[in-house]
Enzyme design. Structure first.
Site, PDB file in Angstrom:
ATOM      1  N   ASP A  19      74.794  35.743  23.806  1.00  0.00           N
ATOM      2  CA  ASP A  19      73.972  34.302  23.574  1.00  0.00           C
ATOM      3  C   ASP A  19      74.263  33.356  24.344  1.00  0.00           C
ATOM      4  O   ASP A  19      75.499  33.354  24.759  1.00  0.00           O
ATOM      5  CB  ASP A  19      73.839  34.226  22.223  1.00  0.00           C
ATOM      6  N   ASP A 152      67.501  32.714  22.276  1.00  0.00           N
ATOM      7  CA  ASP A 152      68.858  32.704  23.146  1.00  0.00           C
ATOM      8  C   ASP A 152      69.733  33.733  22.926  1.00  0.00           C
ATOM      9  O   ASP A 152      70.871  33.712  23.106  1.00  0.00           O
ATOM     10  CB  ASP A 152      69.449  31.170  22.556  1.00  0.00           C
ATOM     11  N   GLU A 153      69.144  34.825  22.454  1.00  0.00           N
ATOM     12  CA  GLU A 153      70.216  36.035  21.913  1.00  0.00           C
ATOM     13  C   GLU A 153      69.538  37.183  22.307  1.00  0.00           C
ATOM     14  O   GLU A 153      68.288  37.645  22.158  1.00  0.00           O
ATOM     15  CB  GLU A 153      70.340  36.064  20.512  1.00  0.00           C
TER      16      GLU A 153
END
Length: 434
Positions: A19, A152-153
DNA sequence: TCTGGGGTCCTAGGACCC
DNA sequence: TCTGGGGTCCTAGGACCC
């Protein structure tokens, strides 16, 4: 699945969780490097970050802005958190702001109390999405088996990537980390472990810009001391119940018998709790998935009343329906279930939905059926949020691809005809019924 | 000074069918 | 007429995640 596993090499599973570090704040700092090290809170605003300079020109026309670019706006001209009014929450906060106790998901009014001097920036979703696509494409060029877990992961399966086994995955993690930084200017943290569950925890061990490797034999030393809340899937409710039983760590959870956990947490959840406490998780890294539903919702500036604020509420409702319809069309989906969501002033939520015989992406049709749903809830109470949802999605053009012998509920067949056909069918299967 | 928006998955009861 | 068991679909609510 099974054949795949047996025919594949017997390499140990190397699953990575990656992340991006403070992603939303990092994106803003790319544009406004002069804010580095200062308390900055991201969120709340409806205004695009791009508009800041244009607004400054309008507000201070007497000043010479000709030499000023986005990355050189004087600090004095950034909006401060002090005096913020509204219902926004902080999406994220820089480390300097966190030192004042400001955290993500915190109401901005509260954040303003804690750190009034903090600079408040709205989320620039377009830019965040652009960088999100960029870091993900950087990954898939190196390691193609990637599961998207949000803006974001991601999870990445290193197992069969060339070099994915070197240093237990650390070498490939380093390469990906460097490549992402080169492409985006933002750092990330990576955990590599035998499965997604442990990898997710591992990626938090060494933030920011860190890499952590967890091997099966590290379970007791690295995982068991952690609080149960660190397990992806144990939220505040489950954690409180575990704590009430004196279970504060994953190790304490592992000490409980599976039967005891099932007794207190149900068959499915109890079983799962037992498995994860022993670090067991067989879920594959899934590279593609179809959406299940699409929705739009909004929290009002002030609580609204169905009668007194009828016009305003009606306009918002129509807009939400139009937005969902536009989203469906943009992605090429139609849906059969139309639903609404209301949140009352006491934060209690209710939902109503209806399933139609045919899928739709038409704003007027969505509005009509959602309107009927609205009539089934209590509208005498004050409302703070309204949402519209379309579920049971189908991709038009692929839905007709049912096999020829298919005789179930086909959306294009009217209900009355469907039932008749169905009766005829059962007649053949059970000739002695009548 | 309360608490965003967009999702997924699970549970549980009832309708309906065989 | 009563009993029953398995299965699917629909609906409402809630936990959880990013």
């Amino acid at each position: 699945m099974t054949t795949e596993r047996t025919t594949q090499t017997a390499l140990p599973r190397r699953i990575a969780h990656l992340d991006m570090d403070a992603f939303f704040a990092s994106v803003e700092l790319l544009r406004y490097p002069q804010l580095k090290g200062l308390p900055v809170v991201i969120g709340g605003g409806r205004r695009r970050a791009d508009d800041l300079l244009a607004r400054l020109r309008d507000t201070y026309p007497e000043r010479d802005w000709s030499e000023t670019t986005l990355d050189r706006i004087p600090l004095d001209f950034f909006p401060r958190l002090a005096g913020y009014t509204g219902r926004g929450v902080a999406t994220t906060a820089t480390y300097a702001a966190r030192q004042f106790g400001v955290g993500s998901a915190m109401g901005l009014m509260k954040a303003a109390k804690l750190c009034p001097q903090a600079i408040l920036l709205p989320v620039d979703f377009d830019e965040v999405r652009r960088i999100s696509r960029l870091f993900k494409s950087t990954i898939t060029e190196i390691a193609p088996v990637m599961e998207d877990r949000g803006i974001d992961e991601v999870y990445i399966d290193f197992t069969n990537v060339p070099g994915g086994q070197r240093e237990n995955g650390r070498a490939l993690a380093r390469l990906i980390q460097r490549s992402i930084h080169q492409a985006t200017g933002i750092t990330c943290s990576i955990g590599v472990a035998p499965n997604k569950l442990i990898a997710k925890m591992a990626s938090e061990f060494n933030k920011p810009n860190g890499i952590s490797i967890v091997l099966p034999e590290d379970l007791q030393t690295l995982i068991w001391p952690l609080p149960c809340r660190k397990i992806n899937g144990v939220g505040p409710k489950a954690d409180a119940r575990l704590q009430a039983h004196g279970i504060h760590t994953i190790g304490a959870l592992a000490e409980r018998e599976r039967g005891w956990l099932i007794e207190h947490f149900g068959k499915s959840y109890g079983d799962w709790l037992h498995a994860v406490s022993w670090g067991r998780d067989e879920r594959p890294v899934v590279t593609e998935s179809e959406p299940v539903s699409m929705s739009r919702e909004t929290t009002f500036e002030r609580d609204l009343h169905a009668v007194r604020d009828r016009a305003e509420l009606g306009a918002i409702f129509t807009r939400l329906c139009a937005q969902v319809a536009a989203d469906l069309r943009a992605k090429g989906y139609q849906g059969k279930t139309i639903g609404i969501k209301l949140r009352y002033d006491n934060f209690q939520s209710v939902t109503r939905d209806v399933t139609l015989p045919d899928a739709t992406d038409d704003a007027a049709s969505i509005r009509r059926h959602a309107g009927l749903c609205l009539k089934r809830v209590d509208l005498t109470r004050r409302i703070r949020l309204l949402g519209v949802r379309v579920g049971k999605l189908v991709k038009p053009g692929t839905e007709g691809a049912a096999p020829a012998h298919y005789s179930g509920n086909h959306p294009s067949v009217p209900r009355s005809v469907q039932d008749k056909a169905h009766d005829d069918h059962t007649h053949l299967l059970f000739p002695d019924l009548d």
